[in-house]
Design a protein around this motif. Structure first.
Motif, PDB file in Angstrom:
ATOM      1  N   GLY A 197      30.620 -17.024  11.312  1.00 10.39           N
ATOM      2  CA  GLY A 197      30.531 -15.625  11.724  1.00 10.39           C
ATOM      3  C   GLY A 197      29.943 -15.405  13.102  1.00 10.39           C
ATOM      4  N   ALA A 198      29.465 -16.455  13.754  1.00 11.29           N
ATOM      5  CA  ALA A 198      28.733 -16.292  15.017  1.00 11.29           C
ATOM      6  C   ALA A 198      29.626 -16.077  16.231  1.00 11.29           C
ATOM      7  CB  ALA A 198      27.831 -17.500  15.269  1.00 11.29           C
ATOM      8  N   LYS A 199      30.858 -16.595  16.225  1.00 10.17           N
ATOM      9  CA  LYS A 199      31.692 -16.533  17.432  1.00 10.17           C
ATOM     10  C   LYS A 199      32.929 -15.680  17.187  1.00 10.17           C
ATOM     11  CE  LYS A 199      32.216 -17.153  21.545  1.00 10.17           C
ATOM     12  NZ  LYS A 199      31.274 -16.300  22.245  1.00 10.17           N
ATOM     13  N   GLN A 200      32.849 -14.425  17.587  1.00  6.54           N
ATOM     14  CA  GLN A 200      33.971 -13.487  17.467  1.00  6.54           C
ATOM     15  C   GLN A 200      34.793 -13.538  18.758  1.00  6.54           C
ATOM     16  OE1 GLN A 200      34.370 -11.721  14.528  1.00  6.54           O
ATOM     17  NE2 GLN A 200      32.624 -12.922  13.851  1.00  6.54           N
ATOM     18  N   VAL A 201      36.115 -13.584  18.607  1.00  5.61           N
ATOM     19  CA  VAL A 201      37.018 -13.655  19.755  1.00  5.61           C
ATOM     20  C   VAL A 201      38.082 -12.575  19.590  1.00  5.61           C
ATOM     21  CG1 VAL A 201      38.638 -15.124  21.007  1.00  5.61           C
ATOM     22  CG2 VAL A 201      36.610 -16.134  19.979  1.00  5.61           C
ATOM     23  N   LYS A 238      45.458 -12.349  17.446  1.00 10.10           N
ATOM     24  CA  LYS A 238      44.714 -11.374  16.632  1.00 10.10           C
ATOM     25  C   LYS A 238      43.230 -11.575  16.886  1.00 10.10           C
ATOM     26  CE  LYS A 238      48.036 -11.216  12.846  1.00 10.10           C
ATOM     27  NZ  LYS A 238      48.236 -11.296  11.416  1.00 10.10           N
ATOM     28  N   ASN A 239      42.419 -10.589  16.481  1.00  8.49           N
ATOM     29  CA  ASN A 239      40.970 -10.786  16.488  1.00  8.49           C
ATOM     30  C   ASN A 239      40.670 -11.962  15.569  1.00  8.49           C
ATOM     31  OD1 ASN A 239      40.648  -8.532  18.107  1.00  8.49           O
ATOM     32  ND2 ASN A 239      40.199  -7.174  16.400  1.00  8.49           N
ATOM     33  N   LEU A 276      33.098 -22.133  25.907  1.00  8.67           N
ATOM     34  CA  LEU A 276      32.813 -22.234  24.477  1.00  8.67           C
ATOM     35  C   LEU A 276      32.264 -23.605  24.111  1.00  8.67           C
ATOM     36  CD1 LEU A 276      35.959 -20.499  22.937  1.00  8.67           C
ATOM     37  CD2 LEU A 276      33.732 -19.488  23.497  1.00  8.67           C
ATOM     38  N   LEU A 277      32.690 -24.625  24.841  1.00  7.99           N
ATOM     39  CA  LEU A 277      32.242 -25.984  24.565  1.00  7.99           C
ATOM     40  C   LEU A 277      32.481 -26.841  25.793  1.00  7.99           C
ATOM     41  CD1 LEU A 277      31.343 -28.285  22.586  1.00  7.99           C
ATOM     42  CD2 LEU A 277      33.783 -28.588  22.073  1.00  7.99           C
ATOM     43  N   LEU A 278      31.482 -27.630  26.149  1.00  7.78           N
ATOM     44  CA  LEU A 278      31.633 -28.641  27.191  1.00  7.78           C
ATOM     45  C   LEU A 278      31.186 -29.969  26.607  1.00  7.78           C
ATOM     46  CD1 LEU A 278      32.159 -29.682  30.045  1.00  7.78           C
ATOM     47  CD2 LEU A 278      29.830 -28.953  30.641  1.00  7.78           C
TER      48      LEU A 278
END
Length: 185
Positions: free
Chosen positions: A135-139, A84-85, A116-118
């Motif tokens: 709220g900053a990272k919408q997928v 889902k979103n 997204l992350l290293l």
């Protein structure tokens, strides 16, 4: 914990009625009697919950962890597709003393790829949640999340207890794990 600190107001994880909560703790023997005093805190919602927080453990098949002796850059990956979103709140990595690095990648339905992350220099002694501003990272639905991890089983790894050993999956620190958590709305 740190992941809970990023949960927006009126959002919460669900603990279903009748659920059993379990803790997995890793202890190393010291050769003498030791005592342990564990404390666990649960923070309940103080107002009506508007959205549920979920998490996904991304873990490869455990038998697939068989790190060859003296291998300085052994690789493993795992993936999971968002159904889902979602809004990603936090990411968390867990390996043991041979863990070298871990990266979270997002392959979006439109063909774009994003890191997204290293965590380029993983440390068993410094395991923290990596938090997004709420709220900053919408997928979008259909995004494939992939983790790519490397391990150093060589004599050059100062934390390696035995570079001559094939290292399996296991709970003991001398063995290895590859756990990646995604916390999302």
């Amino acid at each position: 914990g740190g992941a809970a600190a990023t949960v927006p107001p009126n959002h919460a994880l669900l603990i279903p009625t009748g659920a059993t909560l379990g803790l997995q703790l890793h202890y190393v023997t010291t050769g003498k009697p030791e005592t342990e005093q564990m404390r666990v805190g649960i923070r309940y919602a103080k107002s009506d919950v508007k959205k549920r927080v979920y998490y996904q453990l991304m873990r490869p098949d455990n038998p697939s962890i068989q790190i060859a002796p003296e291998d300085p850059f052994w690789r493993i990956s795992t993936d999971w597709t968002m159904g889902k979103n979602a809004t990603v709140l936090a990411l968390f990595t867990h390996m043991h003393v041979r863990g070298r690095d871990m990266e979270f990648l997002a392959d979006y339905p439109d063909g774009k790829r994003e890191s997204l992350l290293l965590v380029p220099n993983y440390s068993f002694d410094w395991q923290i949640p990596y938090l997004y501003t709420p709220g900053a990272k919408q997928v979008p639905k259909g995004t494939k999340l992939t983790t790519v991890s490397h391990y150093d089983n060589s004599a050059f790894n100062p934390y390696n207890p035995d570079p001559k050993r094939t290292v399996p999956y296991g709970d003991q620190t001398v063995d290895e794990m590859n756990d990646a958590y995604v916390f999302f709305l």
